[in-house]
Write a protein that holds these residues in place. Structure first.
Motif: not given
Length: 669
Positions: A427-452
């Motif tokens: 997950t990529w997000w910040q205190s400023e964003t409040g919650a996750a902005v970028m993240a895989p959807l685990p039932g959908v996404s093809t994962l790449k080690p090191g990338s949100s």
């Protein structure tokens, strides 16, 4: 500005078919969510807001004034609203409505103390405890809009009092219990807090540590403070407790005698919910203000979509409750979704490095969300893999947060803790964003080690150059978020100009939020974090990412952790300096021993092969630990100060304030 990106990670991990079959977000639903968000983003978020219980509907879904709105007054404050006029109560949404729905017997929290004490709290029990705490706070004079600073470790009382503050429409500001009196005082004064909540002491790394004296020093002479509410945690193990009659109150004296019911009020969606301070790694910490309706909407939706939570899950976010990670994904998100969570008071290697795995086995944890720093620590503690004596078979989903995760650590995490099958939501997000902005959807996404990967439905991220134009695929630049979203911080407490200038002015002509991070857009359109823009190193005109060089170093089998910074070089302008934690007893500079010299040469050659000769570290220093914040971020600014023999800046947010001193001693030898 472009950032040279040289690391090329090619491993891919499609979503497992069995996971997809039962996921909250399937490929078909993901397509529909993205389409709805693109067609009408405001309507999309209104639909997500229906996850909450509203006492009154909103009259205005969204307003936004950004710096480009009025060219004649570029210095005017910026501001967004979401769901204005709608009324709700955060604690009712987290607790009461679930009890009313018949879920009172569901476990809300399994608590594990560092000393091994355990407690289980159901949603019905949590409702009663929050009601008692809310009645006690009312007795102490806390009302809507008052600020309450919470200086506590990870305890059930921390959850209870936080929800009680929110229930009253007051504003909470949680401060990590290991912060110094000076760091705490800044937050008390800056918020103008009426009440401080603390403990007599804490259990930390096996020892009972007194806390109350530091709390007293923080509030001494602060006119806004009326009471200090004290939880008895260490008792006789921390004798000599300082006490101020008339101001100090024991939790058990004022809370335990209160009624177990409380009638809530309902507050406008834009009512401030909490102030959370940035770690202060550069300059004075910023108190970011998050409001109620939009933040809760973003937290509930993203927690459901990203973590795929179900009623059968046992979920564990390992963050300290004072960090925004815990606010959103240990407190509000899980409770809004009626999930069962684990919270653990202690450090992960107390009394031994396998403590987390014991906890996972004991409670049957199914979702485990932690920081790359801890994953790399596990790699160093268990170089031959996690022993089979720890049963991790309950794990079905893993999560990463805090910094970009190195590909080597990502793969280790999946193999050793996820049994080579559990998806990882990076997950990529910040205190400023409040919650996750970028993240895989685990039932959908093809994962790449090191990338949100890319932004969630309802959000838009881009990688841009200094003009705000999109960079070409394969290029690096600034990471921005287009427009606004419900969970975003509304302002900096008491300083709206700093909020505007820090986040919105740079790309005002685009209406984009500047994250402060560098990123690379790959050939598929997915995004890879390259670290803070201030951490980019300019070597002979090549702008290199610290994250990529650190990832190359961590990929070496002997390296557990690495912190990379740019230091002054008379020839190239800047040079790469690497502070490295390795297995074995090698410490100090290469010239201190033949072993250190050989190890440094091997690492330089490894980086040259993995990335390219331009990224090869000029300096390699072998250290026992790196200076890290309590949220797991490497404080690279301190490494630069150490390398260039400058006075150290603020160190109050460090996990261990002795680390810089120990590194300085190594450099001086």
């Amino acid at each position: 500005m472009t950032i040279d990106t040289l690391l090329d990670e090619q491993r891919r991990f499609p979503a497992p078919a069995e996971f997809t079959a039962r996921a909250n977000v399937t490929p078909e639903l993901a397509e529909a969510l993205y389409a709805a968000a693109e067609a009408d983003p405001v309507a999309f978020w209104e639909a997500q807001a229906d996850r909450l219980d509203w006492a009154e509907p909103w009259h205005t879904a969204h307003t936004w004034r950004h710096p480009a709105t009025d060219a004649g007054d570029p210095g005017a404050p910026v501001g967004a609203t979401w769901f204005a006029g709608g009324k709700l109560n955060a604690a009712v949404n987290c607790v009461d409505r679930h009890v009313d729905a018949g879920l009172g017997d569901r476990v809300a929290f399994f608590f594990e103390g560092e000393r091994g004490d355990r407690r289980t709290l159901t949603y019905a029990e949590l409702q009663r405890e929050v009601a008692k705490a809310a009645n006690a706070l009312t007795e102490l004079g806390v009302t809507k809009g008052d600020r309450v600073v919470v200086y506590l470790p990870v305890l059930l009382e921390t959850v209870i009092v936080t929800l009680a503050i929110a229930r009253l429409g007051a504003i909470h500001s949680l401060v990590f219990g290991g912060f110094s009196a000076e760091a705490l005082r800044f937050r008390v004064e800056d918020t103008g807090a009426k009440l401080l909540v603390t403990t007599d002491g804490q259990f930390r790394r096996g020892a009972a540590v007194p806390v109350k004296a530091a709390a007293d020093a923080a509030v001494e002479g602060v006119p806004s403070i009326e009471h200090v509410l004290v939880i008895r945690r260490t008792g006789d193990e921390t004798p000599g407790l300082p006490w101020t009659e008339g101001r100090d109150v024991w939790w058990h004296d004022v809370v335990d005698r209160q009624p177990e019911t409380h009638t809530p009020e309902f507050f406008d969606a834009e009512t401030p919910l909490f102030v959370i301070y940035t770690s202060g790694t550069t300059g004075k910490p910023k108190g970011l203000v998050h409001t109620t309706g939009g933040y809760l909407t973003h937290a509930a939706y993203s927690h459901w979509a990203v973590f795929d939570v179900t009623p059968d899950d046992v979920y564990w976010c390992t963050a300290d409750l004072a960090w925004v990670t815990a606010h959103t994904y240990e407190l509000y998100g899980p409770l809004l979704n009626a999930v069962t969570s684990v919270i653990y008071e202690g450090t992960p290697n107390t009394p031994h490095p396998g403590r987390h795995f014991e906890v996972i086995e004991r409670y049957g944890v199914t979702i485990y969300y932690t920081a790359p720093t801890l994953i790399r620590s596990f790699m160093s503690w268990f170089p031959d893999g996690v022993p089979a004596t720890f049963d991790r078979s309950s794990i079905r989903l893993l999560g990463s947060v805090g910094e970009a995760i190195n590909p080597a650590a990502w793969v280790w995490f999946r193999d050793e803790i996820g049994a080579g099958r559990a998806p990882i939501v990076d997950t990529w997000w910040q205190s400023e964003t409040g919650a996750a902005v970028m993240a895989p959807l685990p039932g959908v996404s093809t994962l790449k080690p090191g990338s949100s990967l890319r932004a969630l439905p309802g959000l838009t991220t881009r990688v841009v150059d200094e003009r705000g134009d999109d960079v070409a695929r394969g290029q690096g630049g600034y990471l921005v978020i287009d427009g606004t979203w419900p969970g975003m911080a509304r302002t900096v407490w008491g300083n709206p100009e700093r909020y505007r200038d820090s986040y919105w002015t740079r790309f005002a002509h685009r209406g984009s939020f500047f994250s402060g991070d560098g990123a690379r857009l790959d050939a598929d359109g997915d995004i890879w974090l390259l670290g803070r823009v201030d951490d980019v190193i300019n070597v002979a005109g090549h702008r290199l990412s610290t994250i990529e060089i650190e990832s190359a170093l961590v990929a070496h089998p002997d390296v557990a952790e690495a912190g990379v910074v740019g230091v002054t070089d008379a020839t190239t302008g800047e040079a790469v300096a690497a502070f490295v934690v390795v297995s074995g007893d090698v410490t100090g500079r290469p010239e201190v021993s033949p072993e250190a010299s050989a190890a440094a040469a091997a690492l330089r050659a490894h980086v040259a092969t993995t990335i390219g000769p331009i990224a090869k570290p000029r300096d390699v220093v072998f250290v026992a630990d790196l200076p890290k914040t309590r949220s797991g971020k490497i404080m690279r600014r301190l490494l630069v100060d150490l390398a260039e023999r400058r006075p150290l800046g603020d160190t109050t947010s460090l996990q261990d304030e002795s680390v810089p001193e120990r590194i300085a001693e190594l450099l001086a030898r």
